[in-house]
Write an enzyme that holds these catalytic residues in place. Structure first.
Site, PDB file in Angstrom:
ATOM      1  N   ASP A   1     -19.129 -53.842 -47.598  1.00 52.09           N
ATOM      2  CA  ASP A   1     -19.938 -54.666 -46.793  1.00 52.09           C
ATOM      3  C   ASP A   1     -20.346 -53.452 -45.818  1.00 52.09           C
ATOM      4  O   ASP A   1     -20.308 -52.195 -45.925  1.00 52.09           O
ATOM      5  CB  ASP A   1     -19.431 -55.934 -46.169  1.00 52.09           C
ATOM      6  CG  ASP A   1     -20.456 -56.803 -45.458  1.00 52.09           C
ATOM      7  OD1 ASP A   1     -20.852 -56.753 -44.377  1.00 52.09           O
ATOM      8  OD2 ASP A   1     -20.964 -57.887 -46.396  1.00 52.09           O
ATOM      9  N   ASP A   2     -20.668 -53.862 -44.470  1.00 48.94           N
ATOM     10  CA  ASP A   2     -20.921 -53.002 -43.409  1.00 48.94           C
ATOM     11  C   ASP A   2     -19.824 -51.998 -43.113  1.00 48.94           C
ATOM     12  O   ASP A   2     -18.782 -52.286 -43.261  1.00 48.94           O
ATOM     13  CB  ASP A   2     -21.256 -53.825 -42.146  1.00 48.94           C
ATOM     14  CG  ASP A   2     -21.926 -53.357 -41.137  1.00 48.94           C
ATOM     15  OD1 ASP A   2     -22.049 -51.902 -41.148  1.00 48.94           O
ATOM     16  OD2 ASP A   2     -22.663 -53.830 -40.017  1.00 48.94           O
TER      17      ASP A   2
ATOM     18  N   LYS B   1     -26.601 -56.215 -50.688  1.00 45.11           N
ATOM     19  CA  LYS B   1     -26.852 -57.118 -49.570  1.00 45.11           C
ATOM     20  C   LYS B   1     -27.999 -56.514 -48.714  1.00 45.11           C
ATOM     21  O   LYS B   1     -27.288 -55.573 -48.219  1.00 45.11           O
ATOM     22  CB  LYS B   1     -25.599 -57.489 -49.381  1.00 45.11           C
ATOM     23  CG  LYS B   1     -25.652 -58.352 -47.977  1.00 45.11           C
ATOM     24  CD  LYS B   1     -24.148 -58.863 -47.613  1.00 45.11           C
ATOM     25  CE  LYS B   1     -24.005 -59.500 -46.095  1.00 45.11           C
ATOM     26  NZ  LYS B   1     -22.540 -59.973 -45.970  1.00 45.11           N
TER      27      LYS B   1
ATOM     28  N   ASP C   1     -28.836 -57.263 -44.997  1.00 45.70           N
ATOM     29  CA  ASP C   1     -28.719 -57.770 -43.792  1.00 45.70           C
ATOM     30  C   ASP C   1     -30.162 -57.893 -43.002  1.00 45.70           C
ATOM     31  O   ASP C   1     -31.126 -56.876 -43.256  1.00 45.70           O
ATOM     32  CB  ASP C   1     -27.612 -57.296 -42.929  1.00 45.70           C
ATOM     33  CG  ASP C   1     -26.884 -58.531 -42.361  1.00 45.70           C
ATOM     34  OD1 ASP C   1     -27.610 -59.516 -41.760  1.00 45.70           O
ATOM     35  OD2 ASP C   1     -25.654 -58.425 -41.997  1.00 45.70           O
TER      36      ASP C   1
ATOM     37  N   TRP D   1     -29.785 -65.338 -42.459  1.00 41.57           N
ATOM     38  CA  TRP D   1     -28.833 -66.401 -42.088  1.00 41.57           C
ATOM     39  C   TRP D   1     -29.766 -67.529 -41.915  1.00 41.57           C
ATOM     40  O   TRP D   1     -29.802 -68.233 -40.796  1.00 41.57           O
ATOM     41  CB  TRP D   1     -28.409 -65.958 -40.730  1.00 41.57           C
ATOM     42  CG  TRP D   1     -28.159 -64.699 -40.543  1.00 41.57           C
ATOM     43  CD1 TRP D   1     -27.219 -63.744 -40.854  1.00 41.57           C
ATOM     44  CD2 TRP D   1     -29.028 -63.556 -39.885  1.00 41.57           C
ATOM     45  NE1 TRP D   1     -27.260 -62.387 -40.637  1.00 41.57           N
ATOM     46  CE2 TRP D   1     -28.251 -62.331 -39.877  1.00 41.57           C
ATOM     47  CE3 TRP D   1     -30.154 -63.507 -39.200  1.00 41.57           C
ATOM     48  CZ2 TRP D   1     -28.745 -61.243 -39.341  1.00 41.57           C
ATOM     49  CZ3 TRP D   1     -30.636 -62.603 -38.392  1.00 41.57           C
ATOM     50  CH2 TRP D   1     -30.017 -61.344 -38.672  1.00 41.57           C
ATOM     51  N   GLY D   2     -30.623 -68.140 -43.010  1.00 41.31           N
ATOM     52  CA  GLY D   2     -31.305 -69.344 -42.856  1.00 41.31           C
ATOM     53  C   GLY D   2     -32.640 -69.312 -41.817  1.00 41.31           C
ATOM     54  O   GLY D   2     -33.257 -70.070 -41.707  1.00 41.31           O
TER      55      GLY D   2
ATOM     56  N   ARG E   1     -29.031 -65.997 -47.758  1.00 36.00           N
ATOM     57  CA  ARG E   1     -27.946 -66.984 -47.023  1.00 36.00           C
ATOM     58  C   ARG E   1     -28.762 -67.905 -46.188  1.00 36.00           C
ATOM     59  O   ARG E   1     -29.853 -67.824 -45.557  1.00 36.00           O
ATOM     60  CB  ARG E   1     -27.539 -65.882 -45.896  1.00 36.00           C
ATOM     61  CG  ARG E   1     -26.345 -65.007 -46.073  1.00 36.00           C
ATOM     62  CD  ARG E   1     -25.005 -65.885 -46.134  1.00 36.00           C
ATOM     63  NE  ARG E   1     -24.659 -65.903 -44.769  1.00 36.00           N
ATOM     64  CZ  ARG E   1     -24.415 -64.889 -43.840  1.00 36.00           C
ATOM     65  NH1 ARG E   1     -23.888 -63.884 -44.585  1.00 36.00           N
ATOM     66  NH2 ARG E   1     -24.197 -65.339 -42.591  1.00 36.00           N
TER      67      ARG E   1
ATOM     68  N   ASP F   1     -22.756 -66.591 -39.840  1.00 35.90           N
ATOM     69  CA  ASP F   1     -21.612 -66.124 -40.467  1.00 35.90           C
ATOM     70  C   ASP F   1     -20.790 -67.436 -40.478  1.00 35.90           C
ATOM     71  O   ASP F   1     -20.349 -67.794 -39.336  1.00 35.90           O
ATOM     72  CB  ASP F   1     -20.981 -64.988 -39.931  1.00 35.90           C
ATOM     73  CG  ASP F   1     -21.992 -63.771 -39.815  1.00 35.90           C
ATOM     74  OD1 ASP F   1     -23.076 -63.848 -40.421  1.00 35.90           O
ATOM     75  OD2 ASP F   1     -21.347 -62.556 -39.434  1.00 35.90           O
TER      76      ASP F   1
HETATM   77  C1  GAL Z   1     -23.823 -60.243 -40.454  1.00 34.85           C
HETATM   78  C2  GAL Z   1     -23.683 -60.857 -42.023  1.00 34.85           C
HETATM   79  C3  GAL Z   1     -22.297 -60.790 -42.304  1.00 34.85           C
HETATM   80  C4  GAL Z   1     -21.927 -59.468 -42.400  1.00 34.85           C
HETATM   81  C5  GAL Z   1     -22.067 -58.690 -41.047  1.00 34.85           C
HETATM   82  C6  GAL Z   1     -21.716 -57.122 -41.212  1.00 34.85           C
HETATM   83  O1  GAL Z   1     -25.318 -60.080 -40.221  1.00 34.85           O
HETATM   84  O2  GAL Z   1     -24.027 -62.178 -41.750  1.00 34.85           O
HETATM   85  O3  GAL Z   1     -22.028 -61.305 -43.465  1.00 34.85           O
HETATM   86  O4  GAL Z   1     -22.494 -58.654 -43.184  1.00 34.85           O
HETATM   87  O5  GAL Z   1     -23.359 -58.840 -40.398  1.00 34.85           O
HETATM   88  O6  GAL Z   1     -22.057 -56.606 -39.897  1.00 34.85           O
END
Ligand code: GAL
Length: 643
Positions: free
Chosen positions: A89-90, A192, A194, A260-261, A277, A281
């Site tokens: 992820d990030d 993924k 974002d 995020w919906g 999504r 979160d």
């Molecule tokens: C959010 C995302 C999380 C994660 C995070 C990383 O926007 O919904 O699942 O990826 O960023 O910074």
């Protein structure tokens, strides 16, 4: 080099203008296409399963931690049970190189990304290693210029470094270059994407000035659909999907949309990516679980093989889902399983207690999630404290989750009607978590639920409709091509938990997810029971007019039947609606114009040999406000004469 002649230049300019202009909207969105539009490549036939670094490590990732997770998936046997994705992820990036825009990996965290004798970095050795374990690899990026951590993890030592431009690690302006790098060069299997870059970097955000980011007018204003530019967001994700098609000709990659919906992703996510999504979160708290679950549980008709609602990754192992809260942890897993959510573990697997491994590894629960028919569980009973969710499985049996949302024990009654089974025939029951057969019941069954407990059952009985199934039992065959929602509205039924970040500092939590009024299984669009002209329907599809539903029949069923009309709950009582059934693009049956208050009209069509059935509800009065319609008792029969 010869200079182009003026006429050639003009033609060239006109041609490129035409190519870049959106086509004039002459296409009628309600016209049947006879074509299934979902790109159901091999990667997404069932919900994805695997591991992601975010809930375990946030931006504190290292190669050792990720490879450790991958090895643990294999050694624990979880990989064999289907957990194949290992997703970074990030936090992985160092910067975007100024000279050529190539993304650079933070090699301090991922030492194998150093390319000897070159200024490049490469994830290829890392991905090869994951592939060598028989697993697949995922990477993370953002649809805007900047990533979420650059707004929300400011204390992290792993934020991108360098000039403003070098810290622009998101896809914006680099879609083709980055997708090629991720898929073709580095061989990742899962992306993924974002969306913070298009939500949180407006000129007025303090973080923008404080960190010298280039301001980006927010196309997503969370919780404000009127200010959100959903078509821009969709268009940008479509660009990503197009680049994936170019660089993944085998159609094996998975695109996980993380908006995020917001931005009406409920409506279009299925047409663009493999999962989207549905909410904010998840945090490891009961309250957050309820909110995440609600954001996806009422959207069963929008998911099917190739395209899944994503209420966020699993948080089993932390907070209220740790090894001291196994009831809650099992509830979390049962719920995600029955609504076909992605099963992405978010825990440091190098040191997982057996009790947690037993949850992720329960093959009977996994089988419910991975059932090949891909029917998301549908709410058969819903109250603030108890919900009953029923999912049709491919062998004709059903999975049922009785979910105690409350902190006190409850007595629940499961009825044959909830299961759409006959009341007069015995129903066989197995408890899924402990694999015990319970006594068969006829009519109804009482069950006690401990606080926060989910009882997960597998049941088998005689269908309510002999030789036929209700359409609402088969959401995996449904594609809501057009749902009639013309103006986004916020869904008031999704739980609003106190913000884990700001607590009660605001004036309250307001609805934030659009989707109110969307297509519903066994309910009218705005949550009332289905009813037409005073007659109620326990089963059916509720949808606004100006809608087209597709059914992937694939020559399986012979006849479609429904009792149709304007739902008694409609906001617009003036509009009239014509209901039509199409088979592979041909009109098979239709009603005349039906008005509010009129009794339901029986509508049926022979669909033997048809691949794609389409159900269209059209208003002709031209009014801006749609009409709530009901496809009451909509059902598909196996034999032509039935129903
Ligand atoms: C959010 C995302 C999380 C994660 C995070 C990383 O926007 O919904 O699942 O990826 O960023 O910074």
């Amino acid at each position: 080099m010869t200079r182009p002649k003026p006429l050639a230049l003009l033609l060239c300019v006109l041609f490129s203008m035409a190519a870049s202009q959106p086509q004039a909207q002459t296409i009628d969105p309600l016209a049947p296409t006879g074509r299934w539009p979902i790109r159901d490549g091999s990667a997404a036939r069932t919900p994805p399963m695997g591991w992601s670094s975010w809930n375990a490590f946030r931006t504190e990732i290292t190669e050792d931690k990720v490879i450790g997770a991958a090895e643990a998936l294999v050694s624990s046997g979880l990989a064999k049970r289907g957990y194949v994705y290992v997703n970074i992820d990030d936090g992985w990036w160092l910067q975007r190189r100024a000279s050529d825009g190539r993304l650079q990996v933070r090699t301090q965290l991922f030492p194998s990304a150093v390319v000897q004798g070159s200024a490049d970095t490469s994830f290829r050795p890392f991905v090869d290693r994951i592939h060598g374990l028989g697993l697949k690899a995922g990477i993370y990026t953002d649809i805007g210029r900047n990533a979420c951590s650059q707004a929300y993890d400011l204390e992290s030592p792993n934020l991108p470094v360098g000039s403003t431009r070098e810290r622009e690690v998101g896809l914006y302006g680099h879609v083709d270059q980055d997708i090629q790098l991720f898929l073709k060069d580095w061989k990742f299997d899962y992306l993924k994407v974002d969306a913070c870059g298009l939500a949180d970097f407006g000129a007025d955000q303090s973080v923008v000035a404080a960190h010298a980011y280039r301001p980006m007018p927010p196309a997503i204003v969370r919780g404000r659909p009127a200010q959100t530019d959903a078509s821009k967001i969709r268009g940008l994700y479509e660009e990503v999907a197009a680049a994936i098609r170019r660089h993944d000709p085998a159609n094996a990659a998975f695109l996980s949309i993380c908006a995020w919906g917001q931005a009406d992703v409920r409506q279009w996510g299925k047409d663009v990516g493999q999962s989207w999504r549905t909410g904010e979160d998840i945090t490891p708290s009961w309250s957050s679980l309820l909110q995440s679950f609600d954001s996806a549980a009422g959207r069963a008709l929008y998911a099917h093989p190739g395209a899944w609602n994503d209420p966020d990754m699993l948080f089993i192992g932390a907070g209220e889902f740790d090894e001291h809260h196994l009831t809650e942890a099992r509830s979390h897993f049962s719920l995600w399983a029955i609504i076909n959510a992605p099963l992405l573990i978010g825990y440091d697997l190098r040191q997982a207690p057996q009790a947690l491994l037993d949850i992720w590894g329960n093959s009977d629960v996994i089988a419910i999630n991975q059932d090949p028919a891909g029917h998301q569980g549908v709410l058969a009973y819903s109250a603030d404290d108890l919900q009953i969710i029923v999912k049709t499985l491919s062998d004709g049996s059903k999975a049922v989750a009785l979910f105690n949302r409350s902190a006190t024990s409850l007595q629940a009654t499961l009825t044959a009607d909830h299961l759409k089974f006959a009341k007069d025939a015995p129903i066989a029951v197995r408890e899924v978590w402990n694999q015990q057969a319970l006594p068969a019941f006829t009519g109804e069954m009482a069950l006690t639920l401990a606080p926060h407990e989910t009882r997960l059952l597998r049941v088998n009985g005689k269908r309510q409709l002999p030789g036929a199934l209700y359409l609402s039992e088969l959401p995996g065959l449904v594609n809501v091509a057009v749902d009639g929602v013309r103006q986004s509205e916020l869904d008031p039924t999704i739980r609003r938990g106190m913000s884990p970040w700001s607590g009660s500092r605001s004036d309250g939590e307001r609805p934030v997810y659009s989707g109110w009024g969307g297509a519903q299984a066994d309910s009218a669009p705005y949550g009332t029971a289905l009813a037409v002209g005073g007659r109620s329907f326990a089963s059916g599809i509720g949808i606004l007019s100006g809608s087209r539903i597709q059914i992937k029949n694939e020559r399986r069923f012979a006849r479609f039947t429904a009792s149709v009309g304007i739902d008694d709950s409609t906001r617009n009582r003036k509009g009239s609606v014509r209901f039509s059934i199409y088979g592979d693009g041909r009109l098979l049956a239709h009603t005349r114009e039906l008005a509010f208050g009129q009794a339901p009209v029986a509508l049926a069509a022979n669909v033997a040999g048809v691949n794609i059935i389409e159900l269209v509800a059209r208003t002709h009065d031209g009014s801006a406000q749609p009409v709530s319609t009901a496809w009451g008792s909509a059902a598909l029969s196996e034999a032509a004469g039935q129903q």
